[in-house]
Design a protein around this motif. Sequence first.
Motif, mmCIF file in Angstrom:
data_model
loop_
_atom_site.group_PDB
_atom_site.id
_atom_site.type_symbol
_atom_site.label_atom_id
_atom_site.label_comp_id
_atom_site.label_asym_id
_atom_site.label_seq_id
_atom_site.Cartn_x
_atom_site.Cartn_y
_atom_site.Cartn_z
ATOM 1 N N PHE A 48 2.508 8.532 1.769
ATOM 2 C CA PHE A 48 1.684 9.652 2.180
ATOM 3 C C PHE A 48 0.537 9.136 3.030
ATOM 4 O O PHE A 48 0.249 7.929 3.040
ATOM 5 C CB PHE A 48 1.141 10.402 0.954
ATOM 6 N N SER A 49 -0.121 10.038 3.754
ATOM 7 C CA SER A 49 -1.226 9.665 4.635
ATOM 8 C C SER A 49 -2.042 10.909 4.965
ATOM 9 O O SER A 49 -1.623 12.045 4.698
ATOM 10 C CB SER A 49 -0.696 9.042 5.933
ATOM 11 N N PRO A 57 0.850 -1.206 0.000
ATOM 12 C CA PRO A 57 0.000 0.000 0.000
ATOM 13 C C PRO A 57 0.882 1.252 0.000
ATOM 14 O O PRO A 57 2.110 1.164 0.035
ATOM 15 C CB PRO A 57 -0.805 -0.142 1.295
ATOM 16 N N TYR A 58 0.244 2.410 0.024
ATOM 17 C CA TYR A 58 0.987 3.650 -0.177
ATOM 18 C C TYR A 58 1.123 4.490 1.083
ATOM 19 O O TYR A 58 1.513 5.660 1.018
ATOM 20 C CB TYR A 58 0.293 4.477 -1.273
ATOM 21 N N ASP A 59 0.828 3.884 2.249
ATOM 22 C CA ASP A 59 0.901 4.671 3.468
ATOM 23 C C ASP A 59 2.321 5.036 3.862
ATOM 24 O O ASP A 59 2.529 5.903 4.725
ATOM 25 C CB ASP A 59 0.177 3.973 4.627
ATOM 26 N N ALA A 89 -1.468 15.628 -4.192
ATOM 27 C CA ALA A 89 -2.395 14.826 -3.390
ATOM 28 C C ALA A 89 -3.753 15.501 -3.381
ATOM 29 O O ALA A 89 -3.851 16.733 -3.260
ATOM 30 C CB ALA A 89 -1.885 14.665 -1.959
ATOM 31 N N GLN A 137 -4.312 5.286 -4.676
ATOM 32 C CA GLN A 137 -5.290 5.523 -3.616
ATOM 33 C C GLN A 137 -4.645 5.279 -2.255
ATOM 34 O O GLN A 137 -4.157 4.185 -1.962
ATOM 35 C CB GLN A 137 -6.505 4.620 -3.806
ATOM 36 N N VAL A 138 -4.639 6.314 -1.426
ATOM 37 C CA VAL A 138 -3.956 6.268 -0.126
ATOM 38 C C VAL A 138 -4.921 5.905 0.992
ATOM 39 O O VAL A 138 -4.621 5.075 1.856
ATOM 40 C CB VAL A 138 -3.277 7.627 0.157
ATOM 41 N N ALA A 139 -6.080 6.545 1.014
ATOM 42 C CA ALA A 139 -7.038 6.328 2.115
ATOM 43 C C ALA A 139 -8.456 6.493 1.588
ATOM 44 O O ALA A 139 -8.701 7.254 0.644
ATOM 45 C CB ALA A 139 -6.774 7.324 3.243
ATOM 46 N N PRO A 159 -7.899 1.693 -0.740
ATOM 47 C CA PRO A 159 -6.504 1.884 -0.363
ATOM 48 C C PRO A 159 -5.587 0.835 -1.008
ATOM 49 O O PRO A 159 -5.868 -0.360 -0.963
ATOM 50 C CB PRO A 159 -6.533 1.738 1.158
ATOM 51 N N HIS A 170 -5.925 10.509 -2.444
ATOM 52 C CA HIS A 170 -5.119 9.793 -3.439
ATOM 53 C C HIS A 170 -3.997 10.696 -3.931
ATOM 54 O O HIS A 170 -4.079 11.930 -3.861
ATOM 55 C CB HIS A 170 -5.981 9.313 -4.619
ATOM 56 N N LEU A 171 -2.957 10.060 -4.411
ATOM 57 C CA LEU A 171 -1.844 10.758 -5.052
ATOM 58 C C LEU A 171 -2.065 10.738 -6.554
ATOM 59 O O LEU A 171 -2.396 9.688 -7.123
ATOM 60 C CB LEU A 171 -0.511 10.085 -4.720
#
Length: 412
Positions: free
Chosen positions: A50-51, A45-47, A143, A166-168, A213, A236-237
């Motif tokens: 970024f978050s 995942p991408y956490d 973002a 997609q981050v969160a 996510p 999302h980024l």
Amino acid sequence: MSGIGLPPAERPALRRCVAGDLDEFANSYWGLRALLSHAGDLPAPYDDLFSLEAADELLSRRGLRTPFLRVAKNGTVVGDGQFTGPGGVGAEIADQVRDDKVAALFASGHTVVLQALHRTWPSLVDFATQLSVDAGHPVQINAYITPAESQGFSAHYDVHDVFVLQVAGEKHWTVHEPVHVDPLRNQPWTDHSQAVAAAARDKAPVIDEVLGPGDALYVPRGFLHSAKALGGVSAHLTVGLHTMTRYLLVQELAALAADQASLRAALPLGFDPGDPSQVSEVLPEVADLFIKQIQSTSPDDLAGRLRRRTWSGNRPAPLAPLAHAASIASLAVGTTVRLRAGLRCRVVPGAPVVLQLPDRIISLPASTADAVVELCSGAEHKVGDLAGLDEADQLVLVRRLLTEAVLVTTSP
């Protein structure tokens, strides 16, 4: 469409954006088709990149200024004055982001857009540097943080390729075929706004999916897209790749034509450029001169212009000035060095050896050719082990390349 040109094992950032075979992506999707990659088929995942907590930190504790922030709702961008203000004592500037104003806008359904994170957030600085190496095209990262059940922008297209990471939260994405294929940077979607709206309304989408996510979506430039957050806050980024095109070569060929005196000659006295009959009198001669210029241009001439124009599109990996100065002062036999990550360079052997960089050219003695090739390969090398030079000359060469910020040390 040719492949990106690097073995898949050497493309770690691209691997995080695309599931499946990277060569298939390069040959069958790049610039041609949208692609959805599910989290379960991607490495992680991408956490780590970024978050939501990172967004809060940027908005409240980093002294952010415009244009590093935009705020929008339903396609309308809010004026900067609605979320900026003075910086206070010791920071007498008028456009620092006001966290309280951003909070109020976000609570009322506005999307927050953090721009140029490839310059402001460390993990994304590193990711953008690597992705630019992997893909060969300059990279930018924004973002988008959207409240529940809200939409920041209506259907539109971008003039660069995009990876959506997609981050969160969840966001419903709709992607349609282009109404204007492969738009250039001076051909924004607003030039075709009616066709964009009609296509988004009337045509079947090529992708109509909810991203959760860890999911990733590739959207080539020109493809129409819109997104809406679902039941909670979504982040999302948007990783934009500023695609180099064949038209770039045309632009630089035209610029080289300025070297030809006959093409710099004045048009006739009283010439009216808006009169087709007058244009027709000079067009054949100008076209003939331009064709001759194109045919006489060497690849070296064109590559030189392209290098200066494109290699600076992304900065190389950050350099800590104080630590780097200390590494130069302490350089010794046995120190390990490598090429600065993300730095574009080209070695031209000869007398002298020429090292081409984005903003300058360095000339070095012919005897250093083998060592310079080694040092610019990207692999780590120890001072003392370089080919063709004794230890004293290796120290001189490496110190020069450290001073020029071409190399960095990886050991004391």
